[in-house]
Design an enzyme around this catalytic site. Structure first.
Site, short mmCIF file in Angstrom:
data_model
loop_
_atom_site.label_atom_id
_atom_site.label_comp_id
_atom_site.label_asym_id
_atom_site.label_seq_id
_atom_site.Cartn_x
_atom_site.Cartn_y
_atom_site.Cartn_z
N ASN A 245 80.50 10.57 -39.66
CA ASN A 245 81.65 9.94 -40.33
C ASN A 245 81.21 8.75 -41.18
O ASN A 245 81.66 8.57 -42.31
CB ASN A 245 82.70 9.48 -39.32
N LYS B 289 65.78 18.00 -33.41
CA LYS B 289 65.44 16.96 -32.44
C LYS B 289 63.99 17.09 -31.96
O LYS B 289 63.29 16.10 -31.78
CB LYS B 289 66.38 17.02 -31.24
N ASP C 191 71.76 12.16 -39.65
CA ASP C 191 71.24 12.20 -38.27
C ASP C 191 69.81 11.68 -38.13
O ASP C 191 69.50 11.05 -37.14
CB ASP C 191 71.32 13.64 -37.75
N HIS D 109 66.44 8.18 -35.32
CA HIS D 109 67.73 8.87 -35.17
C HIS D 109 68.76 8.09 -36.00
O HIS D 109 69.59 7.39 -35.46
CB HIS D 109 68.10 8.86 -33.68
N ARG E 144 80.34 22.90 -33.00
CA ARG E 144 79.59 22.39 -34.15
C ARG E 144 79.84 23.18 -35.42
O ARG E 144 80.23 24.34 -35.38
CB ARG E 144 78.08 22.50 -33.84
N CYS F 42 78.79 8.89 -31.68
CA CYS F 42 79.38 7.59 -32.01
C CYS F 42 79.80 7.53 -33.47
O CYS F 42 80.03 6.45 -34.01
CB CYS F 42 78.42 6.45 -31.72
N GLY F 43 79.87 8.68 -34.15
CA GLY F 43 80.42 8.69 -35.51
C GLY F 43 79.39 8.53 -36.63
O GLY F 43 79.74 8.03 -37.69
N SER G 206 74.33 9.49 -29.88
CA SER G 206 75.04 10.72 -30.21
C SER G 206 76.53 10.53 -29.96
O SER G 206 76.93 9.85 -29.02
CB SER G 206 74.52 11.86 -29.32
N ARG H 96 72.65 19.88 -25.56
CA ARG H 96 71.26 19.56 -25.25
C ARG H 96 71.15 19.29 -23.76
O ARG H 96 72.08 18.81 -23.14
CB ARG H 96 70.81 18.31 -26.02
N TYR I 262 71.54 27.20 -27.65
CA TYR I 262 72.32 26.12 -28.24
C TYR I 262 71.49 25.33 -29.26
O TYR I 262 70.33 24.97 -28.97
CB TYR I 262 72.86 25.17 -27.15
N GLY J 31 70.77 22.20 -30.52
CA GLY J 31 69.84 21.09 -30.27
C GLY J 31 68.62 21.50 -29.46
O GLY J 31 67.57 20.87 -29.52
C1 OXD Z 1 72.78 14.75 -31.19
C2 OXD Z 1 72.96 15.60 -32.37
O1 OXD Z 1 73.00 15.21 -30.06
O2 OXD Z 1 72.76 15.10 -33.49
O3 OXD Z 1 72.41 13.58 -31.36
O4 OXD Z 1 73.27 16.80 -32.22
MN MN Z 2 71.88 13.16 -33.40
#
Ligand code: OXD
Ligand code: MN
Length: 594
Positions: A257, A209, A280, A229, A379, A253-254, A251, A72, A200, A202
């Site tokens: 997961n 987004k 997300d 978000h 990705r 930070c897991g 973005s 992005r 790309y 995003g």
């Molecule tokens: C971000 C994504 O950049 O979810 O936050 O791709």
């Molecule tokens: Mn995101």
């Protein structure tokens, strides 16, 4: 006028965009598998996609973006409101007329010799109270195929759109993939998104987004709901009860997961389960019962590949074993499958890197990103239904009731493992001061703090101060509001090592959070909020002793005092519209810190 969608209001707009971009053909995307399969075959024939080993990865493809187009681009993302103040100081702003004129030049003739695809899509379950509809026009098959995974696409969306008024108009053209002329522009007052010169995700999957956060946050403010978000997950207790948490992290930070976490052995054995609703984005509304209800408006996951493995996120890994589009990962020529750093330790010896060059695995150096086979932001685009821990409520048009909202960032020292805000207003303040530290090159060095309120810094479609005012206002409209917490999985010791194990063990903290929501556990009141007593976080089966846990739960007053100065600077930057209530919160915190 040529009928494409047979909805005159929409067809008129399509014709206008087509007159400018001048495609050779216009094709309506109907959501059928037959049409998608045709497009895949076409993309393979031109090299836009590589078909992977269909025995090992059925329905999976690889795509490489241009080398200059891998993430992005916040610097080229604009909010085009008629008044600059409405976009605020944190967003880039351009006057709508100027932006339309500038981009029209770039779009003119950009689809000559190409096909314009018309994608009718829904964010949220078609026909539900939450759902919002959009049409994306694009000249990229890659975009079409990704949108088919990430959103709900097809003729049934057109049926649900009625006369079409109020749909979100999205225009994307690849043009020359020229970074100097790359623009991602939002016109919230016109329900319009224009994106040009990028391929790309995003920047070009406009449902994500651009719509589901930037435009939707603006609509949410106007209509009394919230676009955030946030991931959404459900924790199932051994008695079958499920409680839901939504969580916002910057973005990378897991979030994916955490959304798909595997409970630690002690909890698994006791019968606990975790269900993923989203990884997300969350749209939240006040339900008739006075609780806050959330949906994930997306239909798939656009996740970061590197670091995803059997240990960190087996559910995500499994989700990507079929019907997945990989972008900018490495291609293992021996097996015709994909590879990325952190997948396993078997570096492929016969491999093409994300740039399309032969990869020399002998030169790979973990610390030097330029030697990676996969791009660090490579990705997977995977279907939610393929996720083994997908919640049975994923498609529920009513969404799920949220018990707790969790904010988090990457802080070496400042934030403890977890704390609870005193109330919604204070929780909004906690969200507004969210921050992450970039890891500095030198070991142990303190990173640079980037304030990322509610993890929405790049995604609020209007002034940040007004956004915080909306949060404060929503708190008054939710009779049975979720409790608000802050977590930090990334606290480090003096040598810079992470103290908390993270991953599945984060569930131990989530269970304390839910126990607090139900009033089942006491907490210690501190200057920053309520903090757990160490005995109340279960560390059974962990290689951590109680003293370390206690250390994780301390408030480092000195670093908070430093942080206060940084918060003041940030509030000043956000400007005049920061609500007075947040300044009151800031002052109260300062006083409590002494
Ligand atoms: C971000 C994504 O950049 O979810 O936050 O791709
Ligand atoms: Mn995101």
């Amino acid at each position: 006028m040529k009928e494409i969608t047979k909805i005159p209001y929409i067809d008129e707009w399509i014709q206008e965009m087509a007159a400018m971009t001048q495609p050779d053909r216009i094709v309506l995307i109907d959501g059928t598998e037959a049409q998608a399969e045709d497009l895949r075959a076409q993309a393979v024939s031109t090299g836009e996609l590589t078909k992977l080993n269909q025995d090992l990865l059925p329905g999976c493809y690889l795509h490489r973006t241009a080398i200059n187009d891998v993430a992005r681009v916040e610097g080229r993302t604009f909010i085009c409101t008629s008044k600059k103040e409405d976009a605020g100081n944190i967003n880039n702003w351009m006057a709508p007329a100027e932006c339309y004129a500038k981009l029209s030049k770039l779009y003119t003739g950009s689809m000559k010799g190409r096909t314009m695809y018309v994608i009718p899509y829904s964010m949220g379950q078609v026909g539900s109270d939450f759902a919002k509809y959009g049409i994306e026009l694009t000249d990229s098959i890659y975009v079409v195929l990704n949108m088919l995974i990430m959103t709900r696409v097809g003729l049934h969306v057109l049926d649900a759109m009625g006369d079409g008024k109020g749909f979100i108009k999205g225009l994307h053209a690849r043009a020359d993939i020229d970074e100097e002329n790359r623009y991602i522009c939002h016109f919230p007052e016109d329900n319009t998104i224009w994106s040009v010169n990028s391929g790309y995700g995003g920047n070009v999957l406009l449902g994500k987004k651009c719509f589901a956060l930037r435009i939707a946050s603006y609509l949410g403010k106007k209509e009394g709901w919230m676009a955030e978000h946030m991931l959404i997950l459900g924790i199932e207790y051994p008695d079958g009860e499920i409680r839901y948490i939504s969580a916002a992290f910057p973005s990378a930070c897991g979030k994916t997961n955490l959304a798909m976490l595997i409970p630690p052995e002690v909890y698994k054995k006791a019968g606990y389960k975790v269900w993923c609703v989203g990884d997300d984005i969350a749209w939240l509304r006040v339900g008739k019962d006075g609780r806050l209800w959330a949906i994930n408006p997306e239909n798939g996951f656009f996740g970061v590949a590197p670091g995803t493995n059997e240990h960190s996120n087996p559910n995500a890994l499994h989700t990507t074993t079929k019907n997945t589009i990989f972008t900018n990962v490495a291609l293992d020529l021996d097996t015709n499958t994909v590879w990325w750093e952190g997948l396993n330790n078997d570096l492929p010896h016969n491999c093409i890197d994300w740039k399309g060059n032969v990869w020399d695995y002998t030169k790979f150096d973990k610390k030097d990103k330029s030697t990676c086979a996969a791009h660090p932001n490579s990705r997977f685009t995977a279907m939610a239904v393929n996720c083994p821990c997908l919640s049975s409520e994923f498609d529920n048009p009513a969404g799920v009731p949220i018990s707790a909202i969790v904010f988090g960032g990457r802080r070496a020292k400042t934030a403890p493992l977890v704390y609870q805000s005193f109330d919604w207003q204070h929780g909004t303040f906690v969200g507004s001061i969210m921050a992450s530290e970039t890891t500095a090159a030198a070991a142990g060095a303190v990173g640079v703090v980037r304030r990322d309120p509610m993890a929405m810094r790049p995604f609020v479609g209007y002034d940040m101060g007004d956004y915080w005012a909306h949060w404060l206002d929503m708190g008054k409209k939710i009779p049975n509001a979720p409790k608000i917490f802050h977590v930090n999985w990334f606290r480090t010791d003096d040598e810079g090592h992470f103290i908390w194990p993270g991953f599945g063990d984060n569930m131990r903290v989530l269970l304390w959070i839910l126990a607090r929501c139900e009033g089942k556990v006491e907490a210690k009141e501190t200057a920053i909020g309520y903090i757990p007593y160490a005995d109340d976080i279960n560390i059974e089966g962990l290689d951590i002793d109680k003293a370390v846990l206690e250390e994780l739960l301390t408030v480092d007053v000195a670093s908070w005092k430093t942080d206060i100065e940084n918060i003041k600077e940030f509030y000043a930057q956000v400007g005049e519209r920061v609500p007075a209530e947040l300044y009151t919160q800031l002052k109260a915190l300062e006083e409590r810190l002494g």
